[in-house]
Design an enzyme around this catalytic site. Structure first.
Site, short mmCIF file in Angstrom:
data_model
loop_
_atom_site.label_atom_id
_atom_site.label_comp_id
_atom_site.label_asym_id
_atom_site.label_seq_id
_atom_site.Cartn_x
_atom_site.Cartn_y
_atom_site.Cartn_z
N SER A 100 0.91 -1.00 -0.06
CA SER A 100 -0.08 0.05 0.17
C SER A 100 1.08 1.09 0.06
O SER A 100 1.86 1.21 -0.75
CB SER A 100 -0.82 -0.02 1.27
N HIS A 104 -2.93 -1.23 -3.18
CA HIS A 104 -4.02 -0.44 -2.97
C HIS A 104 -3.90 0.84 -3.90
O HIS A 104 -3.05 1.60 -3.70
CB HIS A 104 -4.09 0.17 -1.38
N ASP A 125 -4.33 -4.41 6.37
CA ASP A 125 -4.47 -5.42 5.33
C ASP A 125 -3.32 -6.31 5.02
O ASP A 125 -2.28 -5.91 4.99
CB ASP A 125 -4.84 -4.53 4.08
#
Lengths: 191, 269
Positions: free
Chosen positions: A16, A43, A136
């Site tokens: 991310s 992401h 995540d």
């Protein structure tokens, strides 16, 4: 064909915030061709970085493909998860897309892809979790280990945003903590 | 953990028991959602879920609603709507009467977006928009024209990015946390349940929009549905799919020409 499928290995990389510099540093240094495949799940903001594929392609000799629906997985490629879909592995080793709700405010969600890869590839899966600002990927790493795969976290000290790798470390869902140089070596040792 | 084989048995039993056919759906997504249903409804394992599903006929409605994805947005992928505005709407405008089919329309956000495009081109009056979904519950919302108010800022940004030049807030009024679309935007909408797996063609259309539905189907079922669309599109009519879907590997590909970078094709034969 059947035999090849069973022998194929997949390295799935999740990241991310702060993970792009890592990819630009690492991917060009992997020797081409590769005998396995790499899947990158980041992401991404829908619509804002649609040229990511072209950008990575300009720096890598390994062919890079942004995934479309039901694309079959083949050794030798780097696959990039598209923005705004969850990405799963379908039976018979093809990609399946899913536009269900965001998870961890993210679509694609790293956990979803890692869990699906774990189930499809078992001990032939390796997960690498990079820099990021949320948690995540932690559950996905647990899944990869549960199915016999290898879970690698980027050393949080080398990550721009340490939350994501640190979360997997704090919960014990990892096998190795590696720095950037060690991850390059690891990928170049895969056959 | 649920294996492909356990899922197959479950799907076959659902089909035999209730007539809902999910056998041609993508397994990876279904397994994810069955697991989620087990979590939400507190089934410890697949056997408990099966027991409830096949002993309690009232539960199947909820199960089907949760098994299918009902996530949708207004003006999702603004570049797609820009292409519709610039290349499809002008072609539709030349027709005396316009029929559009939104297949798998869920709660209707894409229909509302289309109605706004037609309204702005002054052709809404001569158009009929058919909205179908396998799930009757989501269709109830389409006629009501309701959208969660907290989404409107994002949709307004999408609208502007798609080339919209009006004041987006003039298309709805706020009602208790919901935005209600002006009734003239939903007046020309006809809703019906329709199952792409088992139902056949029901009209001829100038434009069929089916975005992010085929991703949930396996290749055989995709082919069946694409052929259904082909037989339901008039010559020189249009087919629009989701941004990662394609007809490239389908037998219908030869009868269509891709219009541009977006996933819009025009029927040429």
């Amino acid at each position: 064909m059947e035999k090849n499928e069973i022998r194929s290995k997949l390295v799935v990389i999740g990241g991310s915030a702060g993970s792009l510099p890592f990819l630009f540093e690492v991917l060009p240094r992997i020797y081409s061709p590769i005998q396995f495949s790499i899947l990158i799940v980041l992401h991404r903001m829908a619509g804002t970085d649609s040229n990511l594929e072209a950008l990575l392609r300009s720096k890598c000799s390994i062919p890079i493909i942004e995934v479309e629906d039901k694309l079959p997985l083949q050794d030798g490629y780097i696959y990039l998860a598209p923005a705004d879909y969850h990405l799963l592995i379908e039976e018979g080793r093809s990609f399946a897309l899913d536009d269900d709700e965001k998870i961890h405010f993210s679509r694609p969600c790293i956990d979803v892809t890692f869990q699906s890869v774990a189930q499809a590839y078992g001990s032939r899966a390796t997960g690498i979790l990079l820099s990021g600002a949320n948690e995540d990927g932690t559950l996905g790493m647990a899944s990869i280990r549960k199915y016999g795969g290898l879970a690698i976290v980027q050393n949080p000290a080398s990550a721009q945003m340490p939350v994501m790798p640190q979360s997997a470390i704090d919960l014990g869902h990892y096998d190795r903590i590696l720095g950037i140089e060690q991850i390059v070596s690891f990928l170049n040792e895969q056959v | 953990m649920i294996s492909d084989q356990e899922l197959n048995i479950l799907l076959e039993d659902i089909y035999r028991h209730y007539g809902y056919d999910f056998i041609g759906y993508s397994k990876a997504s279904l397994i994810r959602r069955v697991k989620r249903i087990c979590n939400m409804d507190k089934f410890g394992n697949l056997t408990e879920l099966r027991h409830r599903l096949f002993e309690d006929d009232s539960y199947v409605k909820r199960f089907i609603e949760e098994l299918t994805v009902n996530v949708t947005e207004m003006f999702r992928d603004p570049s797609f709507y820009r292409a519709l505005r610039q290349e499809v709407i002008p072609a539709l405008a030349t027709k005396p009467f316009i029929r559009i089919w939104h297949a798998g329309c869920s709660t209707g956000e894409e229909i509302f977006s289309m109605a706004i495009l037609l309204e702005e081109a002054n052709i809404l009056d001569k158009a009929l928009i058919y909205g179908t979904d396998l799930n009757a519950t989501v269709l109830e919302n389409v006629k009501r024209g309701m959208v969660p108010l907290d989404q409107m800022k994002k949709y307004s940004e999408n609208y502007i990015a798609s080339g919209g030049q009006q004041d987006f807030s003039s298309y709805y009024t706020a009602h208790y946390g919901q935005a209600k679309l002006l009734s003239r935007l939903t007046d020309k909408v006809i809703i019906s349940t329709h199952n792409l797996v088992s139902d056949s063609s029901f009209n001829e259309f100038d434009l069929i929009i089916c975005r992010n539905v085929l991703i949930y189907f396996n290749k055989d079922l995709q082919e069946r549905v694409l052929q259904l669309f082909e037989s339901s599109i008039s010559t020189l009519g249009f087919l629009a799919l989701g941004s990662k879907e394609t007809i490239r590997f389908s037998a219908i590909d030869g009868n269509f020409r891709k219009l541009n970078q977006e996933k819009i094709w025009r029927k040429t034969k």
